[in-house]
Design a protein around this motif. Structure first.
Motif, mmCIF file in Angstrom:
data_model
loop_
_atom_site.group_PDB
_atom_site.id
_atom_site.type_symbol
_atom_site.label_atom_id
_atom_site.label_comp_id
_atom_site.label_asym_id
_atom_site.label_seq_id
_atom_site.Cartn_x
_atom_site.Cartn_y
_atom_site.Cartn_z
ATOM 1 N N GLU A 1 67.410 15.910 23.171
ATOM 2 C CA GLU A 1 67.019 17.295 23.428
ATOM 3 C C GLU A 1 68.235 18.197 23.696
ATOM 4 O O GLU A 1 68.286 19.329 23.237
ATOM 5 C CB GLU A 1 66.120 17.291 24.663
ATOM 6 C CG GLU A 1 64.939 18.233 24.563
ATOM 7 C CD GLU A 1 64.041 18.022 25.759
ATOM 8 O OE1 GLU A 1 63.156 17.153 25.659
ATOM 9 O OE2 GLU A 1 64.230 18.704 26.779
ATOM 10 N N SER B 1 51.802 13.254 22.221
ATOM 11 C CA SER B 1 51.192 13.978 23.333
ATOM 12 C C SER B 1 51.158 15.480 23.061
ATOM 13 O O SER B 1 52.102 16.044 22.488
ATOM 14 C CB SER B 1 51.940 13.670 24.644
ATOM 15 O OG SER B 1 52.671 14.779 25.083
ATOM 16 N N THR C 1 56.062 12.152 18.445
ATOM 17 C CA THR C 1 55.322 12.377 19.681
ATOM 18 C C THR C 1 53.857 12.017 19.472
ATOM 19 O O THR C 1 53.370 12.014 18.345
ATOM 20 C CB THR C 1 55.410 13.844 20.157
ATOM 21 O OG1 THR C 1 54.578 14.013 21.300
ATOM 22 C CG2 THR C 1 54.986 14.824 19.089
ATOM 23 N N SER D 1 51.313 17.981 25.177
ATOM 24 C CA SER D 1 52.330 18.736 25.914
ATOM 25 C C SER D 1 53.668 18.682 25.193
ATOM 26 O O SER D 1 54.367 19.692 25.081
ATOM 27 C CB SER D 1 52.496 18.172 27.329
ATOM 28 O OG SER D 1 51.295 18.328 28.021
ATOM 29 N N GLU D 2 54.020 17.498 24.695
ATOM 30 C CA GLU D 2 55.288 17.388 23.966
ATOM 31 C C GLU D 2 55.246 18.179 22.668
ATOM 32 O O GLU D 2 56.234 18.785 22.271
ATOM 33 C CB GLU D 2 55.594 15.923 23.683
ATOM 34 C CG GLU D 2 56.478 15.339 24.752
ATOM 35 C CD GLU D 2 56.934 13.939 24.418
ATOM 36 O OE1 GLU D 2 57.307 13.251 25.368
ATOM 37 O OE2 GLU D 2 56.897 13.540 23.232
ATOM 38 N N GLY E 1 60.320 9.337 19.564
ATOM 39 C CA GLY E 1 60.022 10.267 20.650
ATOM 40 C C GLY E 1 61.273 11.085 20.925
ATOM 41 O O GLY E 1 62.260 10.981 20.188
ATOM 42 N N LYS F 1 55.957 21.627 23.563
ATOM 43 C CA LYS F 1 57.373 21.831 23.892
ATOM 44 C C LYS F 1 58.234 21.844 22.635
ATOM 45 O O LYS F 1 59.152 22.640 22.509
ATOM 46 C CB LYS F 1 57.862 20.732 24.839
ATOM 47 C CG LYS F 1 57.400 20.941 26.265
ATOM 48 C CD LYS F 1 57.952 19.848 27.168
ATOM 49 C CE LYS F 1 57.119 19.766 28.434
ATOM 50 N NZ LYS F 1 57.135 18.461 29.067
#
Ligand code: 3PG
Length: 209
Positions: A96, A112, A110, A114-115, A90, A118
């Motif tokens: 980041e 998800s 990931t 949303s991730e 992750g 991003k």
């Protein structure tokens, strides 16, 4: 080597946990003999960095990466020891905020949407879908494709021989990852011949164009 080339090296990336440095040579020989030129060594043992170092030096034909990267320090240590790519389950703030310090291709994990959005925004095109089988499996990634068509995945986590081909058939899957080629028990029991046979089987799965 760019991430797309790395992910094109083998339909399955062997994800391994090495606990003894003596396991490095016979494992690398078995993989190469079976036609697999890539390995992801997880940082889940005391000797992982040492193993990455040894494999990188002694097996130049094998593209050695590091997995279970949880911090920038993990990433930099792995690269210092010869890792040609890194993989994380992750992304956290530490990773980041320090992406520019990581000088090798990075495959962030990931599960998800949303991730994924991003990471796409940050310029990532290749992601690890993890843990693949328990996060919605094949149906999840199938649903993602029309929504985020620019993303390509390496699903990992829980994938076994029986459905490896089904995963590989998805248009947004370049390759899969997992311990299916060299699970802990086969490594601990020194079943190098069996690992070589599994690598040969994997090499015959259809490579992605
Ligand atoms: C990983 O570190 O990516 C996973 O633990 C591999 O998953 P698997 O052992 O279920 O293949």
């Amino acid at each position: 080597m760019e991430m797309n080339e790395i992910l094109g090296l083998s339909p399955v990336i062997p994800v391994v946990r090495l606990t003894k440095i003596e396991q490095c040579c016979p494992l690398a020989e078995a993989l190469l003999a079976g036609g697999v030129r890539i390995i992801e060594v997880t940082l889940r043992s005391d000797i992982a960095l040492k193993a990455i170092n040894k494999l990188s030096i002694e097996f130049p034909k094998l593209i050695v990466g590091a997995g279970t990267i949880l911090s920038t320090k993990n990433a930099l240590d792995a690269v210092d020891n010869g890792a040609r790519f890194i993989v994380s389950p992750g992304v956290n703030l530490d990773l980041e905020n320090n992406l520019d310090k990581i000088q090798v291709p990075f495959l962030p994990g990931t599960s998800s949407v949303s991730e994924m959005m991003k990471l796409l925004e940050k310029g990532f095109r290749y992601l690890k879908f993890f843990p693949a089988e328990s996060s919605g499996g094949i149906e999840f990634l199938k649903a993602i494709h029309p929504v985020l068509p620019d993303l390509k995945f390496c699903p990992t986590g829980g994938i076994r021989e029986k459905n490896a081909k089904d995963w590989l058939a998805l248009p947004n899957v370049l390759c899969i990852g997992g311990s299916l080629i060299a699970p802990d028990k086969l490594i601990l029991d020194k079943k190098w011949e069996e690992i070589r046979n599994r690598a040969s089987w994997v090499s015959k799965l259809k490579p992605k164009p």
